[in-house]
Design a protein around this motif. Structure first.
Motif, mmCIF file in Angstrom:
data_model
loop_
_atom_site.group_PDB
_atom_site.id
_atom_site.type_symbol
_atom_site.label_atom_id
_atom_site.label_comp_id
_atom_site.label_asym_id
_atom_site.label_seq_id
_atom_site.Cartn_x
_atom_site.Cartn_y
_atom_site.Cartn_z
ATOM 1 N N ARG A 337 0.857 -1.188 -0.048
ATOM 2 C CA ARG A 337 0.043 -0.023 -0.061
ATOM 3 C C ARG A 337 0.992 1.294 0.222
ATOM 4 N NH1 ARG A 337 -5.508 -0.104 1.420
ATOM 5 N NH2 ARG A 337 -6.249 -2.057 2.151
ATOM 6 N N ASP A 392 -5.092 -4.016 -11.995
ATOM 7 C CA ASP A 392 -3.852 -3.692 -11.779
ATOM 8 C C ASP A 392 -3.208 -4.593 -10.873
ATOM 9 O OD1 ASP A 392 -2.161 -2.050 -9.404
ATOM 10 O OD2 ASP A 392 -2.353 -0.822 -11.226
ATOM 11 N N VAL A 395 -3.241 -4.404 -7.121
ATOM 12 C CA VAL A 395 -4.708 -4.784 -6.651
ATOM 13 C C VAL A 395 -4.485 -6.355 -6.544
ATOM 14 C CG1 VAL A 395 -7.006 -4.905 -7.266
ATOM 15 C CG2 VAL A 395 -5.775 -2.834 -7.472
ATOM 16 N N ARG A 399 -5.022 -8.379 -3.303
ATOM 17 C CA ARG A 399 -6.269 -9.664 -3.034
ATOM 18 C C ARG A 399 -5.426 -10.808 -2.521
ATOM 19 N NH1 ARG A 399 -9.408 -9.740 -8.600
ATOM 20 N NH2 ARG A 399 -7.345 -10.727 -9.270
ATOM 21 N N ASP A 426 -12.311 -0.802 0.353
ATOM 22 C CA ASP A 426 -11.094 -1.533 -0.268
ATOM 23 C C ASP A 426 -11.797 -2.820 -0.672
ATOM 24 O OD1 ASP A 426 -8.666 0.051 -0.124
ATOM 25 O OD2 ASP A 426 -9.024 -0.496 2.065
ATOM 26 N N ALA A 428 -12.247 -3.922 -3.503
ATOM 27 C CA ALA A 428 -11.307 -4.626 -4.671
ATOM 28 C C ALA A 428 -10.265 -5.648 -3.913
ATOM 29 C CB ALA A 428 -10.410 -3.825 -5.538
ATOM 30 N N TYR A 429 -10.142 -5.646 -2.862
ATOM 31 C CA TYR A 429 -9.118 -6.590 -2.171
ATOM 32 C C TYR A 429 -9.797 -7.476 -1.234
ATOM 33 C CZ TYR A 429 -6.295 -2.252 -2.549
ATOM 34 O OH TYR A 429 -5.735 -0.947 -3.044
#
Length: 475
Positions: A337, A392, A395, A399, A426, A428-429
């Motif tokens: 991050r 990405d 990402v 994940r 978040d 997406a994760y």
């Protein structure tokens, strides 16, 4: 003469009265009573550590695992709770463990002991309990809690409790750094090893900073955290045939009145977690570099109890509290991050190397098939084995880190905390789990306050805010 007789009677009466008063003066005092001041400070430690185990690994822990797709409530009480019918009475045990078992006793030690080792440990244990309580309930009594002169303590805000817990961890670290090391049999976690306590305190700082989404602070703390699995804080059940209160907490309930009520695999119905580990399902996380066969067997829980449960809830199987793999996965997430995928990749691969060496498994499962080859940055590039949907690369990497936290953290509050932390900001994760044979969104965001507190504390809410109310850190 008459006056003299009267005077004599009065004098004798006063003498008798005085004598009787001295006889009954301490009539209500029991010479066999033991006051807290008569007890050695170190003797408060074991009970508090066990109370902390109850808070961290007990009933509410299992509920959090149900609410994050790791467990299923199949019958009776746990079936009702799995369907979000959760009463305030279910929190009484953990609430008592927090305030009576941990906070009262550890504050006594912190305030009165002259043993710096004991004081430092007490500070860290209280901080561990307080931070966990903030994560479970949100706002809780803290600054005025466990004070015999305050019958109705105010509820402190969740963020302020997290900050207080982190500050207390700093105090505990400083206290232990200045303490003399010694063996301490009452310390059932580390035996008085101050270096292990210090490392665990740093990992707890990283954990609570992660909960607050302060990822820079989490990375800084984790850099000094637990550096190998030999430093893990775990609850070790007794190696005996007795199953009454000295065994793995999950094993104990399935061997008792809750047999058949809760598990993750029953008659072909598997939780989201089990489906992730099973190579035959659409949710499988197995790939060319990963084979979860051994961990699937180790994690599978037969709700009926019995000898079939020879893995993570076997009677004498240790239970995780604060661990090396958690510390490494915090570093993997926060470095990715705050920096780049490559910065975090080393730490994810450290966990995979630990898994490859049998991490998580016991003697019943360590010989079964498993594979955790090291990942490369290319695996997270578009079209790679960890990025088939071409998102990405960072990402895709995050994940995988969160997914590993979800799997490795089974048995702790980790998956439940991550689900709430990542759900809004978040997605997406986040692990996109679904509940089996139960309701789906909205998901619970907190545990209910204890009935006993709601009924006895004038500063408690008039009624519990409800399990779907978001806490401050997850707004």
């Amino acid at each position: 003469m008459k006056k003299l007789i009267i005077k004599s009677i009065l004098i004798v009466g006063l003498l008798v009265a005085s004598s009787c008063e001295s006889i009954v003066e301490d009539i209500n005092s029991n010479p066999n009573d033991i006051l807290t001041t008569d007890v050695e400070d170190r003797l408060f430690l074991t009970g508090s550590l066990l109370a902390n185990v109850q808070l961290q690994l007990g009933h509410l822990n299992r509920i959090g695992q149900m609410y994050s797709g790791q467990l299923i409530g199949f019958s009776s009480l746990y079936s009702n709770i799995y369907g979000f019918n959760l009463s305030t009475a279910e929190a009484n045990s953990e609430w008592n463990a927090l305030y009576v078992g941990v906070m009262t006793n550890m504050r006594k030690v912190s305030s009165n002991s002259t043993n710096s080792l004991l004081v430092g440990i007490a500070q860290i244990v209280e901080a561990h309990a307080a931070g966990t309580a903030a994560s479970i309930w949100g706002d809780i009594p803290y600054t005025e809690a466990a004070n015999p002169e305050i019958s109705d303590p105010v509820f402190d805000g969740q963020l302020s409790v997290y900050n207080a817990a982190i500050s207390l961890l700093d105090q505990g670290i400083a206290t232990l750094q200045a303490a003399s090391g010694s063996s301490l049999s009452e310390d059932i976690y580390f035996g008085g090893d101050k270096d292990k306590w210090i490392a665990a305190a740093y990992t707890l700082k990283a954990r609570f900073s992660l909960h607050k989404k302060d990822y820079a602070a989490a990375a800084t703390a984790a850099a000094n955290g637990i550096s190998s699995a030999s430093g893990d804080m775990r609850f070790y059940p007794k190696e005996s045939a007795n199953t009454s209160g000295d065994k793995n907490l999950f094993f104990t309930i399935l061997e008792g009145s809750r047999a058949g009520d809760i598990g993750n695999s029953n008659a072909g119905v598997d939780s989201y977690l089990i489906q992730m580990l099973d190579s035959s399902t659409d949710l499988s996380r197995n790939n060319a570099k990963t084979d979860e066969t051994a961990r699937l067997g180790y994690y599978r829980i037969d709700s009926s109890g019995g000898s079939a449960n020879d893995g993570i809830i076997a009677g004498t199987e240790p239970q995780n509290l604060v661990t090396y793999f958690e510390n490494e996965l915090i570093l993997a997430e926060t470095k990715a991050r705050n920096g780049s995928l490559t910065d975090g990749l080393t730490h994810l691969n450290n966990v995979r190397a630990w898994l490859s060496g049998g991490g998580h498994l016991n003697a019943n499962h360590i010989g079964n098939t498993s594979k955790y080859d090291a990942y490369e940055a290319a695996d997270f590039a578009a079209g790679g084995i960890e990025n088939e949907d071409s998102v990405d690369p960072t990402v895709a990497f995050l994940r995988e880190v969160i997914e590993e936290r979800y799997v490795s953290g089974f048995g702790t509050h980790m998956a439940y905390n991550d689900a709430r932390r990542l759900r809004k900001s978040d997605a997406a994760y986040a692990v996109p789990f679904t509940l089996v044979n139960g309701p789906n969104p909205p998901y619970p965001e907190r545990m209910p306050y204890a009935t006993n507190e709601l009924n006895s504390n004038e500063n408690a809410p008039a009624e519990d805010p409800g399990i779907f109310t978001k806490t401050a850190v997850n707004q």
